[in-house]
Design an enzyme around this catalytic site. Structure first.
Site, PDB file in Angstrom:
ATOM      1  N   PRO A  41       0.827  -1.208   0.000  1.00 29.47           N
ATOM      2  CG  PRO A  41      -0.484  -1.419   1.882  1.00 29.47           C
ATOM      3  CD  PRO A  41       0.691  -2.002   1.213  1.00 29.47           C
ATOM      4  N   PRO A  42       0.285   2.421  -0.305  1.00 30.07           N
ATOM      5  CG  PRO A  42      -1.150   4.002  -1.206  1.00 30.07           C
ATOM      6  CD  PRO A  42      -1.116   2.639  -0.655  1.00 30.07           C
TER       7      PRO A  42
ATOM      8  CB  SER B  15     -12.429 -12.391   0.195  1.00 28.80           C
ATOM      9  OG  SER B  15     -12.556 -11.012   0.107  1.00 28.80           O
TER      10      SER B  15
ATOM     11  CE  LYS C 216      -9.172  -9.787   2.322  1.00 30.71           C
ATOM     12  NZ  LYS C 216      -9.688 -11.041   1.766  1.00 30.71           N
TER      13      LYS C 216
HETATM   14  P1  ADP Z   1       5.721   4.506  -0.633  1.00 29.97           P
HETATM   15  O1  ADP Z   1       6.808   4.612  -1.633  1.00 29.97           O
HETATM   16  O2  ADP Z   1       5.576   3.111  -0.095  1.00 29.97           O
HETATM   17  O3  ADP Z   1       4.406   5.030  -1.070  1.00 29.97           O
HETATM   18  P2  ADP Z   1       7.360   6.279   0.893  1.00 29.97           P
HETATM   19  O4  ADP Z   1       8.631   5.520   0.760  1.00 29.97           O
HETATM   20  O5  ADP Z   1       7.225   7.491   0.090  1.00 29.97           O
HETATM   21  O6  ADP Z   1       6.123   5.345   0.624  1.00 29.97           O
HETATM   22  O7  ADP Z   1       7.153   6.603   2.417  1.00 29.97           O
HETATM   23  C1  ADP Z   1       6.417   7.669   2.927  1.00 29.97           C
HETATM   24  C2  ADP Z   1       7.067   8.246   4.134  1.00 29.97           C
HETATM   25  O8  ADP Z   1       6.969   7.342   5.225  1.00 29.97           O
HETATM   26  C3  ADP Z   1       8.539   8.508   3.946  1.00 29.97           C
HETATM   27  O9  ADP Z   1       8.815   9.747   4.496  1.00 29.97           O
HETATM   28  C4  ADP Z   1       9.212   7.400   4.732  1.00 29.97           C
HETATM   29  O10 ADP Z   1      10.442   7.831   5.234  1.00 29.97           O
HETATM   30  C5  ADP Z   1       8.222   7.126   5.808  1.00 29.97           C
HETATM   31  N1  ADP Z   1       8.286   5.718   6.240  1.00 29.97           N
HETATM   32  C6  ADP Z   1       7.539   4.709   5.755  1.00 29.97           C
HETATM   33  N2  ADP Z   1       7.847   3.558   6.363  1.00 29.97           N
HETATM   34  C7  ADP Z   1       8.806   3.825   7.248  1.00 29.97           C
HETATM   35  C8  ADP Z   1       9.533   3.033   8.198  1.00 29.97           C
HETATM   36  N3  ADP Z   1       9.338   1.745   8.334  1.00 29.97           N
HETATM   37  N4  ADP Z   1      10.458   3.662   8.937  1.00 29.97           N
HETATM   38  C9  ADP Z   1      10.668   4.979   8.801  1.00 29.97           C
HETATM   39  N5  ADP Z   1      10.012   5.782   7.965  1.00 29.97           N
HETATM   40  C10 ADP Z   1       9.087   5.220   7.177  1.00 29.97           C
END
Ligand code: ADP
Length: 842
Positions: free
Chosen positions: A366-367, A733, A776
């Site tokens: 997910p994002p 599901s 989920k």
């Molecule tokens: P994605 O590419 O999965 O959509 P991003 O890499 O852009 O997400 O992450 C969004 C923000 O969340 C970034 O600023 C990232 O540093 C932070 N982040 C996400 N997961 C973690 C984690 N496990 N530890 C530290 N920071 C995280």
């Protein structure tokens, strides 16, 4: 041009009043015309009287202003324009001779006057005395005119033509023509127009010529030293029109030539491949022969400059040390153990075997779960340059591979552009959102990516723009996607998919405090001494202001808090902004242990003003409400389950897991089933399956219609609704949820309010496994549910779920619908007796 010959103009002329400029005999002018004039006469090839309008152009009265007495009779050479949306025409006129107005004959619809011709009549052109009397003056004038023209660049065709005209035209035509060519004001032109006598005209024009000559001399003087100083300034190409008098063509051409020589030198010294060098040398040969005014000149030059700039042989040195890499990954990211482990394996193999033709890693999740940022960390650990290529919405394959150079505005593709940007040939390229590539008439970008990502082919990747192969084998590609469902199979086949699931609440809290908050503080210029966000507040933000699998919305909310605090700090009045501390944590069912954290700096109920200024601003629930507004999500689960006919299902979307309510109602009718809420075909089939199963098992579970019939559709209509109708839902599901929901409806019993379920059903009542269990389960956990019914064959997926989440939930592993119903209702859902056999209608 009719200049010089005897002209006879009509004695009545339609008049054209010009505001902007003055037309002199022998010159040409474009002017916009009033459509009224056009209506009266077809203008082409007619002679009209052009009169300078010396009155105020802004006054828009219909009366004719006091007309200038003298004008120029002119031939309309061309009329262009259109009647739509508003009539607007432009007229090209050539001045013939002077005339004077004797009498205005009519004013409307356009003025017409009786006129008298003033020059270029037979008696003037054949004038016997002009030569002797004006001899000296005209000679002098001619000399200046020649001097001026010779100061200009003769290689410009217009200048050469003017030089010829000077010799060929009768002398008396020259003052008018030169006045309209050299730089003069309208006022000066008007004076020349009014100078009916030739002698007067010569006298008045000579100073204008002299002024222009002096001006040019000065210009040349000031330009010379500048060019010596800075030979390599790329000059903007001069305006070649004579009237502007730029005369540095030669020098600039020389300078351009220098540039081309430099470019050639760069090409020869660059480390491009042999094939590329050959192409470049051929192109530069062509460039040298090409006139600079050709559009292709600029295109070729751009191409060659790109070729020189590309990092053919330039790379950074990998500093790969697994222990250091582990530290960097751990420092940058909390949790994500599985992903980090796989990345370390990948890096370890790279360390052992240098030019690894390994798989392309593709992070799917997910994002906001850190896919991109892990990519960045990988580049950091390797000491490589990082470049992100966003592929979302790319639907043209030339985005990847570039346009052929024959296209207007052609460009290299994103891969080559990226290489130019980073300036080395071994960066980490993050292909973001590969699942969002689109197809269009311009070709399939995914197909173009195949070549890029295939280690067997990408050492000779040929961008259409470059038209020579570029070796991409040193580039480390990492892809990200939200779902694998929309990635074309051929592309998916070249990648190793690593699932990155969403985070639990606890993980999010840790991520917020270890990474997000310090980063936000830094971005907003705040220090921990100025703001304090206790964990209980973070939990509040996570549960009440965000509902997501990742941490992006959480990060944004923290940003909003920091902004609000930054304002207070900047205003220096944060003391007043602090809410009453006594209420912190009140009424919240957050189980966090925060109170001691908050105590030392907490804003006590004592007077605000007593606080020392360095006291941090504490963000508690009141502050949260002030900054972020009222909570967006409330725990609505129990409220919604207060009636029979509602059950909670678990759905998987590319954005993570979600809980999903299913509602059912029945009414008198003819046995119809209505489904609403944007459902896909598979979901509709699940609904039909569920009803069929319940109908065939109605007796066993004592399910009846309102009239007591065991045929559940007897005189009854059923309506199933899946709220959140804006989102399309599909997948098998939801089967168990629909069965439970209908069982609740027909039995009149409530489904337990803390149960969620997922599973596909068969017509015989078996429960089949489904995907996305981890997401989920996390969604159910986020929503505060306690018991989760999953298919028995999904038991293995539970191992992926963090231990503390598993501890807080109880799982029911169901193999058939009987077990599902028993777990979903308080006290079970007893079947009366086993059906001996199914009623078959076959
Ligand atoms: P994605 O590419 O999965 O959509 P991003 O890499 O852009 O997400 O992450 C969004 C923000 O969340 C970034 O600023 C990232 O540093 C932070 N982040 C996400 N997961 C973690 C984690 N496990 N530890 C530290 N920071 C995280």
């Amino acid at each position: 041009m009719a200049a010089g010959s005897a002209i006879q103009i009509p004695s009545r002329l339609p008049l054209l009043l010009t505001h902007e400029s003055v037309l002199l005999p022998g010159s040409t002018m474009r002017t916009s015309v009033d459509s009224r004039l056009l209506k009266g006469t077809s203008l082409r090839s007619t002679i009209i009287g052009v009169i300078p309008n010396t009155s105020d152009p802004t006054s828009d009265c219909d009366d004719l202003p006091n007309l200038h007495r003298i004008g120029t009779a002119a031939l309309a050479v061309q009329v262009v324009g259109s009647n739509w949306p508003k009539p607007h025409y432009t007229l090209l006129v050539t001045g013939l001779c002077r005339f004077q107005i004797l009498q205005l004959l009519k004013e409307k619809p356009y003025p017409v006057a009786e006129v008298q011709q003033l020059d270029r009549l037979e008696q003037f052109t054949n004038g016997h005395k002009s030569e002797e009397e004006l001899g000296e003056l005209s000679e002098q004038f001619y000399k200046y005119a020649v001097q001026l023209v010779e100061m200009l660049d003769m290689s410009v065709p217009a200048v050469a033509k003017l030089r010829r005209l000077l010799d060929n035209l009768p002398r008396e035509a020259l003052p008018d023509i030169l006045t309209s060519i050299i730089r003069t004001t309208n006022q000066e032109k008007l004076q020349i127009l009014d100078a009916v006598r030739l002698e007067e005209r010569f006298k008045m024009t000579i100073p204008l010529l002299v002024r222009q000559i002096e001006g040019l001399k000065l210009l040349q003087k000031t330009r010379k030293p500048k060019q010596d100083d800075d030979k390599r300034v790329v000059a903007i190409r001069p305006n070649r029109r004579i009237s502007h008098g730029s005369i540095t063509e030669d020098e600039e051409e020389e300078e351009d030539h220098d540039d081309v020589v430099m470019l050639e030198k760069k090409i020869r010294t660059s480390s491009m491949s042999e094939q590329a060098l050959k192409v470049c040398l051929k192109e530069i040969k062509r460039l040298k022969k090409m006139p600079q005014s050709m559009p292709e000149y600029a295109l070729t030059r751009n191409y060659l400059e790109l070729m020189v700039e590309l990092p053919w042989n330039k790379s950074t040195k990998d500093r790969l040390e697994i222990r250091a890499a582990r530290i960097v990954l751990d420092n940058d990211h909390y949790a994500m153990e599985k992903l980090k482990k796989r990345v370390l394996e990948y890096l370890a193999v790279r360390q052992l075997k240098n030019n690894l033709k390994g798989p392309i890693l593709c992070f799917v999740g997910p994002p906001g779960v850190g896919k991109t940022s892990v990519g960045r960390s990988i580049a950091k650990t390797l000491g490589r340059e990082f470049h992100r290529i966003a592929l979302g919405g790319v639907c043209d394959q030339s985005d990847i591979r570039g346009h052929r150079r024959t296209y207007v505005g052609s460009m290299p593709g994103r891969i080559i552009n990226g290489l130019k940007t980073v300036g080395v040939n071994n960066p980490v390229f993050l292909l973001d959102e590969v699942d969002k590539l689109a197809k269009s008439l311009q070709g399939d970008p995914a197909a173009a990516l195949l070549e890029v990502l295939d280690p067997e082919q990408n050492h000779s990747f040929t961008d259409h723009y470059l038209n020579v192969a570029f070796d991409l084998s040193q580039v480390l590609f990492i892809a990200t996607a939200n779902t694998t469902a929309t990635i074309p199979p051929a592309l998916l086949d070249r990648m190793e998919v690593i699932q990155v699931p969403g985070y639990t609440q606890e993980e999010k809290i840790e991520i917020a405090h270890r990474h997000l908050i310090p980063k936000q503080l830094e971005q907003h210029g705040l220090t921990p001494q100025q703001i304090q966000i206790p964990q209980v507040t973070t939990l509040g933000i996570i549960t009440r202001y965000t509902r997501e699998a990742g941490v992006r919305a959480l990060d944004r909310k923290l940003g909003a808090i920091c902004r609000a605090v930054a304002v207070k700090v900047a205003e220096g009045q944060h003391k007043e902004a602090k809410p009453d501390r006594a209420e912190v944590g009140d009424g919240e069912d957050c189980k966090e242990h925060i109170t001691e954290d908050a105590k030392p700096e907490s804003i006590s109920d004592t007077a605000d003003l007593a606080l020392p200024p360095e006291m941090p601003i504490l963000i508690d629930f009141h502050a949260l409400k002030d900054i972020l507004g009222p909570p967006m999500y409330d725990m609505e689960v129990s409220e919604r389950l207060s009636q029979p006919g509602v059950a909670i299902g678990l759905a998987w979307t590319p954005l993570g897991g979600e809980i999903m309510f299913v509602e059912a109602s029945r009414m008198d009718g003819e046995g119809q089933l209505t489904l609403t809420g944007q459902l896909g075909d598979v979901m509709k089939e699940s609904a039909h399956l569920a009803i069929s199963w319940l109908r065939s098992n109605a007796k066993r579970y004592q399910l009846t219609t309102a009239s007591g019939s065991f045929d559940l559709l007897d005189n009854t209509d059923i309506h199933l609704h899946f709220p959140a109708g804006a989102v399309t839902k599909d997948g098998p599901s939801a089967g168990v949820t629909i069965v439970t929901c209908l069982a609740s409806l027909f039995s009149g019993r409530l489904v337990c309010s803390d149960v969620a379920m997922t599973g596909e059903i068969t017509l015989r009542g078996l429960v089949l496994p489904v995907g996305g269990i981890k997401d989920k389960v996390l969604a159910a956990h986020r929503a505060g549910l306690k018991r989760i019914i999953i298919p028995q064959r999904n038991e293995k997926d539970l191992e992926e779920i963090a231990a503390h989440v598993r501890q807080e939930l109880s799982f029911v592993l169901a193999a058939c619908l009987d077990e599902v119903l028993n777990a979903a209702f308080d006290g079970g859902f007893a079947a009366r007796a086993r059906l001996e056999h199914l009623n078959s209608k076959l």
